[in-house]
Design an enzyme around this catalytic site. Structure first.
Site, PDB file in Angstrom:
ATOM      1  N   CYS A  75      -4.649  -3.024   2.770  1.00  0.00           N
ATOM      2  CA  CYS A  75      -4.622  -2.867   4.176  1.00  0.00           C
ATOM      3  C   CYS A  75      -5.512  -3.407   5.175  1.00  0.00           C
ATOM      4  O   CYS A  75      -5.913  -4.435   5.520  1.00  0.00           O
ATOM      5  CB  CYS A  75      -3.913  -1.732   4.748  1.00  0.00           C
ATOM      6  SG  CYS A  75      -2.889  -1.668   6.350  1.00  0.00           S
ATOM      7  N   LYS A 115      -9.493   1.841  -2.002  1.00  0.00           N
ATOM      8  CA  LYS A 115      -9.666   1.102  -0.622  1.00  0.00           C
ATOM      9  C   LYS A 115     -11.047   1.413  -0.124  1.00  0.00           C
ATOM     10  O   LYS A 115     -11.266   2.643  -0.109  1.00  0.00           O
ATOM     11  CB  LYS A 115      -8.650   1.673   0.404  1.00  0.00           C
ATOM     12  CG  LYS A 115      -8.613   0.895   1.703  1.00  0.00           C
ATOM     13  CD  LYS A 115      -7.420   1.734   2.514  1.00  0.00           C
ATOM     14  CE  LYS A 115      -7.181   0.962   3.629  1.00  0.00           C
ATOM     15  NZ  LYS A 115      -5.978   1.670   4.445  1.00  0.00           N
ATOM     16  N   ASN A 158      -6.910   5.861  -1.713  1.00  0.00           N
ATOM     17  CA  ASN A 158      -6.032   5.166  -1.591  1.00  0.00           C
ATOM     18  C   ASN A 158      -6.086   3.745  -2.518  1.00  0.00           C
ATOM     19  O   ASN A 158      -7.149   3.100  -2.368  1.00  0.00           O
ATOM     20  CB  ASN A 158      -6.103   4.690  -0.113  1.00  0.00           C
ATOM     21  CG  ASN A 158      -4.787   3.792   0.562  1.00  0.00           C
ATOM     22  OD1 ASN A 158      -4.227   3.296  -0.252  1.00  0.00           O
ATOM     23  ND2 ASN A 158      -4.610   3.936   1.634  1.00  0.00           N
ATOM     24  N   GLU A 165       0.753  -1.317   0.024  1.00  0.00           N
ATOM     25  CA  GLU A 165      -0.040   0.029  -0.046  1.00  0.00           C
ATOM     26  C   GLU A 165       0.834   1.280   0.004  1.00  0.00           C
ATOM     27  O   GLU A 165       1.969   1.471   0.551  1.00  0.00           O
ATOM     28  CB  GLU A 165      -0.925  -0.008   1.241  1.00  0.00           C
ATOM     29  CG  GLU A 165      -1.569   1.263   1.561  1.00  0.00           C
ATOM     30  CD  GLU A 165      -2.225   1.389   3.206  1.00  0.00           C
ATOM     31  OE1 GLU A 165      -1.648   0.898   4.028  1.00  0.00           O
ATOM     32  OE2 GLU A 165      -3.421   1.715   3.145  1.00  0.00           O
ATOM     33  N   ASN A 202       0.270  -1.448   5.325  1.00  0.00           N
ATOM     34  CA  ASN A 202       1.435  -0.566   6.269  1.00  0.00           C
ATOM     35  C   ASN A 202       0.506  -0.549   7.558  1.00  0.00           C
ATOM     36  O   ASN A 202      -0.306  -0.241   7.640  1.00  0.00           O
ATOM     37  CB  ASN A 202       1.429   0.962   5.891  1.00  0.00           C
ATOM     38  CG  ASN A 202       2.134   1.264   4.626  1.00  0.00           C
ATOM     39  OD1 ASN A 202       3.300   1.744   4.652  1.00  0.00           O
ATOM     40  ND2 ASN A 202       1.253   1.043   3.473  1.00  0.00           N
TER      41      ASN A 202
END
Ligand code: ING
Length: 302
Positions: A169, A125, A108, A47, A194
């Protein structure tokens, strides 16, 4: 005929704020070369793989924020990675901060790029964690300040004849992510993450961070009979420790390969896609056993 796809997970070590985009792209190209040399046909990067994990800071200056975003993909700085993909005939999934061309929306995002270096598909995301302002007693995680929730659903794309989906993530912790991708026909789910090692809001859970990384991905793989390949950005990044543990997980729920470092590292596994049908037959013949009429609350209630 047996079907398989050789997958590489390209974990990266930290990408400090001081790093130039060009030097970061050099690292990603080097990882892609290692993946291709190991026989991989597809690679997944973390990510926000082009920059530091900037949501750890409250930033007000718009120009400073925008410098973390990509207004075009590929852009002048990232073109080399796409050229490398075409040269090496290996596609990749790459996480980055997207400044949408049409309406300036900020997402994202993870793009799936084909073995010819052109875009195959995009995911934004859905589960955007944290807050928009720092909250007392809580590790600062301001993704909701910088990103809108994704608006493209959970798409699945055909890559070299294999159905591939993506997640980013925090998405990996939610069963709905895998279920949606599975119902859309995914055979492989590519993930970038992350994840901070320390959470101020729950110091007593510190020893469970890696367990809580692998647990939902193994469960997601098993319960949805998909392969999962997940790439961490790991190590101490601008003073914050991020967990590693990048892995490739089989539809049996087993970890087939796992990174051992907190640095740039490539892990590779030839994913047997026929294993999906075997696992489905054992327990998860959806047509036969699934009872969606009894699951209404899942969509009727937050
Ligand atoms: N990171 C975190 C994760 O789910 C997070 C999210 C961290 C949420 C800390 C709250 C507190 O691993 C990302 N990038 O989603």
């Amino acid at each position: 005929m047996a079907r398989d796809l050789t997958i590489a997970v390209c974990q990266t070590g930290p990408i400090q704020k001081s790093a130039q985009r060009a030097e970061t792209v050099d690292r990603l190209v080097a990882l892609l070369e290692r993946a291709a040399a190991a026989g991989a046909e597809i690679a997944v990067f973390p990510e926000l793989a082009l920059t530091t994990f900037f949501p750890r800071w409250r930033i007000d200056d718009q120009a400073e924020i925008e410098a973390f975003f990509e207004p075009a993909m590929p852009g002048p700085q990232t073109q080399r990675l796409y050229d490398a993909a075409a040269r090496l005939k290996i596609g990749f999934a790459l996480g980055y901060a997207e400044l949408a061309r049409v309406d300036g929306g900020r997402f994202n995002t993870m793009d799936l790029v084909g073995q010819d270096g052109t875009l195959v598909g995009r995911y934004r995301k859905i589960h955007v964690p944290g807050s928009s302002e720092p909250e007392p007693g809580t590790t600062v995680h301001l993704e909701r300040r910088y990103f809108e929730p994704g608006n493209l659903g959970f798409p699945v794309f055909v890559y070299r004849g294999v159905r591939v989906g993506m997640a980013i993530c925090n998405d990996r912790r939610w069963p709905e992510t895998y279920r949606m991708l599975c119902l859309n026909g995914a055979e492989i789910v590519l993930i970038g993450y992350n994840t901070p090692l320390q959470l101020d809001e729950a110091p007593a859970l510190a020893h469970l961070r890696m367990f809580h990384n692998h647990l939902p991905m193994q469960a997601g793989a098993y319960q949805n009979t998909v392969w999962v390949a997940a790439a961490a950005k790991a190590g101490v990044e601008d003073g914050q420790a991020l967990i590693g543990g990048s892995c490739i997980i089989a539809p049996t729920g087993e970890i087939a390969a796992q990174a051992m470092s907190l640095d740039d590292e490539v892990i590779v596994h030839r994913a047997d896609l026929d294993l999906i049908a075997v696992c489905r037959k054992v327990n998860f013949d959806f047509a036969k056993y699934r009872r969606p009429d009894q699951y209404r609350l899942i969509t009727d209630q937050v």
